[in-house]
Design a protein around this motif. Structure first.
Motif, mmCIF file in Angstrom:
data_model
loop_
_atom_site.group_PDB
_atom_site.id
_atom_site.type_symbol
_atom_site.label_atom_id
_atom_site.label_comp_id
_atom_site.label_asym_id
_atom_site.label_seq_id
_atom_site.Cartn_x
_atom_site.Cartn_y
_atom_site.Cartn_z
ATOM 1 N N ALA A 133 44.927 34.972 27.747
ATOM 2 C CA ALA A 133 44.946 35.232 29.190
ATOM 3 C C ALA A 133 44.506 33.989 29.948
ATOM 4 O O ALA A 133 43.833 33.107 29.396
ATOM 5 C CB ALA A 133 44.031 36.403 29.512
ATOM 6 N N PRO A 134 44.883 33.901 31.244
ATOM 7 C CA PRO A 134 44.424 32.776 32.064
ATOM 8 C C PRO A 134 42.899 32.730 32.141
ATOM 9 O O PRO A 134 42.216 33.737 31.903
ATOM 10 C CB PRO A 134 45.046 33.068 33.432
ATOM 11 N N ARG A 135 42.370 31.591 32.504
ATOM 12 C CA ARG A 135 40.923 31.418 32.591
ATOM 13 C C ARG A 135 40.358 32.241 33.745
ATOM 14 O O ARG A 135 41.034 32.483 34.753
ATOM 15 C CB ARG A 135 40.577 29.941 32.754
ATOM 16 N N ARG A 136 39.087 32.639 33.598
ATOM 17 C CA ARG A 136 38.464 33.538 34.552
ATOM 18 C C ARG A 136 37.595 32.769 35.538
ATOM 19 O O ARG A 136 37.101 31.675 35.266
ATOM 20 C CB ARG A 136 37.601 34.572 33.824
ATOM 21 N N CYS A 137 37.383 33.385 36.681
ATOM 22 C CA CYS A 137 36.556 32.798 37.734
ATOM 23 C C CYS A 137 35.083 32.793 37.317
ATOM 24 O O CYS A 137 34.598 33.731 36.676
ATOM 25 C CB CYS A 137 36.741 33.598 39.019
#
Length: 451
Positions: A133-137
């Motif tokens: 998954a894309p990187r998280r905030c």
């Protein structure tokens, strides 16, 4: 004041980095890992940020070493625009991306790492190629790109979160390292053989209630204590050194309780809990780059314990003096480990550690050099354990005897050491205080050579 970069400087740095990458890719024709930090705001470089960057490098090296991957070339740049490192590695680019994504996702500080993997032709490998998954905030845990695009969080919020993450991560890693090396030093001390009158790999010395396994149990149980001491030092580093020591004392009692629980009531490391605990706290108070300087570490120990002898022994009388240490101070002015610590452990700094290092520089193994250092410490410090078992006169005779042995050979052969051990056992002598100082020597040596 920390330097604040401009947008123009950041754009110039990006162009320079791209040119640097292309030059290296063309020259080596290998996959590349490019490591930078995700730092919000205009301050891209500081000592704290650099510490975080060094952690990322360490994590990357650990992963690559575990897979026996070797860098063909690596280099790093440190500018006001940030810290950068490039690694050219002869390995499958997808494997390298798997490694870097693991580092980025495995811990909180990983969110601050930006580890791009480029194929030899310069094409960047995306996380999606691994099904990730894309990187998280940093703040809300949502998709980082969406939060950045919509400016969901202020720069001030991101800076505060970044600083918090960096401080916690550095403190954790430093305290783990200090605790690991402190326990290792205790294990090296008990394993050093033969030691006169002391527990070692060949026997119990003058002790009937403990053996080497008792010491191993104790050393293993003290790991959390040493980590806590380091953390206390870090969290009180902005206060006077004596405040750190005052905070340590309740934890010293906790360390003793952990020791007694592990050994079923046997006192294996009470002296080491005092001395090594202070040493770990001094490491917490100092930046890691100063850990490799024994003088700085011991100077901090001295500052932490300034006035300790006077405060601990004030008001002593023949009626209220209970412990051997109190009685020796009252009757003979012997300050023991308190006096040594308050003076910055001169027996370690001027005698024990130099003897250990000199032996190793001569090509001796760590065991033989450690035996020589122990005997040197017996002559350099007033060992209250020896006095408690044999009295002042016997202690003085013993010190004179050891000096004579060292005059013939600073690193006696094993047979001489075994003969001395038998004599100590016959007299029921045990230089436990000197053994504690030997452990300190080992710890300082590890710090100086391995950190």
């Amino acid at each position: 004041m920390e330097y604040q970069v401009t947008l123009t400087e950041m754009l110039d740095a990006r162009e320079r980095r791209f040119a640097w990458q292309q030059k290296l890719l063309t020259q080596y024709q290998l996959p590349m890992i490019c490591f930078t930090m995700n730092i919000a705001g205009p301050v891209k470089a500081s000592p704290l940020i650099r510490n975080g960057f060094e952690l990322g490098k360490r994590y990357l090296k650990e992963q690559m070493d575990s897979l026996h991957l070797q860098c063909t070339y690596w280099d790093e740049i440190h500018q006001p625009t940030g810290n950068e490192a490039c690694y050219l590695v002869d390995a499958d680019p997808l494997l390298l991306k798997e490694i870097t994504c693991f580092i980025e996702d495995d811990s909180e500080i990983g969110r601050l790492f930006d580890m791009d993997v480029l194929e030899p032709d310069g094409k960047k490998i995306d996380r999606s190629q691994l099904g990730l998954a894309p990187r998280r905030c940093l703040i809300c845990g949502g998709p980082a790109k969406e939060c950045a695009r919509s400016r969901t969080h202020t720069v001030e919020q991101l800076q505060a979160k970044t600083r918090d993450i960096l401080m916690r991560a550095v403190e954790k890693e430093d305290s783990i390292l200090a605790a690991r090396l402190a326990c290792r030093a205790l294990l090296y001390e008990v394993s050093t053989t033969p030691k006169p009158g002391l527990v070692d790999r060949e026997g119990n010395g003058s002790h009937k209630d403990m053996d080497i396994f008792t010491f191993m149990d104790s050393a293993s149980a003290l790991w959390p204590y040493f980590q806590s001491c380091t953390q206390i030092g870090r969290r009180t580093a902005g206060f006077p050194a004596k405040q750190t020591f005052l905070k340590l004392r309740p934890w010293g009692r906790k360390g003793e309780a952990d020791m007694f629980a592990a050994t079923k009531g046997i006192n294996t490391h009470k002296g080491a809990i005092f001395s090594m605990g202070i040493l770990c706290a001094s490491l917490g108070r100092l930046p890691r780059e100063q850990w490799t300087h024994p003088d700085m570490v011991l100077k901090e120990c001295s500052a932490m314990t300034e006035g300790l002898v006077e405060s601990d022994f004030s008001g002593l009388t023949k009626e209220n003096a209970v412990t051997m240490g109190q009685k020796l101070y009252l009757n003979h002015g012997i300050t023991g480990i308190r006096g040594q610590m308050e003076a910055g452990l001169p027996a370690v700094k001027d005698v024990g550690l130099p003897a250990l290092k000199k032996g190793l520089s001569m090509g001796l193994d760590i065991n033989r050099a450690g035996c020589g250092a122990l005997l040197a410490l017996i002559t350099a410090a007033t060992d209250t354990n020896l006095i408690a078992r044999g009295g002042l006169a016997t202690w003085q005779e013993t010190v004179s005897q050891v000096r004579g042995i060292l005059a013939e050979n600073p690193y006696p052969d094993l047979e001489t050491l075994r003969q001395l051990d038998m004599e100590f056992v016959r007299k029921n002598l045990s230089p436990g205080g000197s053994a504690d100082l030997l452990a300190v020597c080992y710890l300082l040596y590890f710090l100086e050579t391995e950190v």
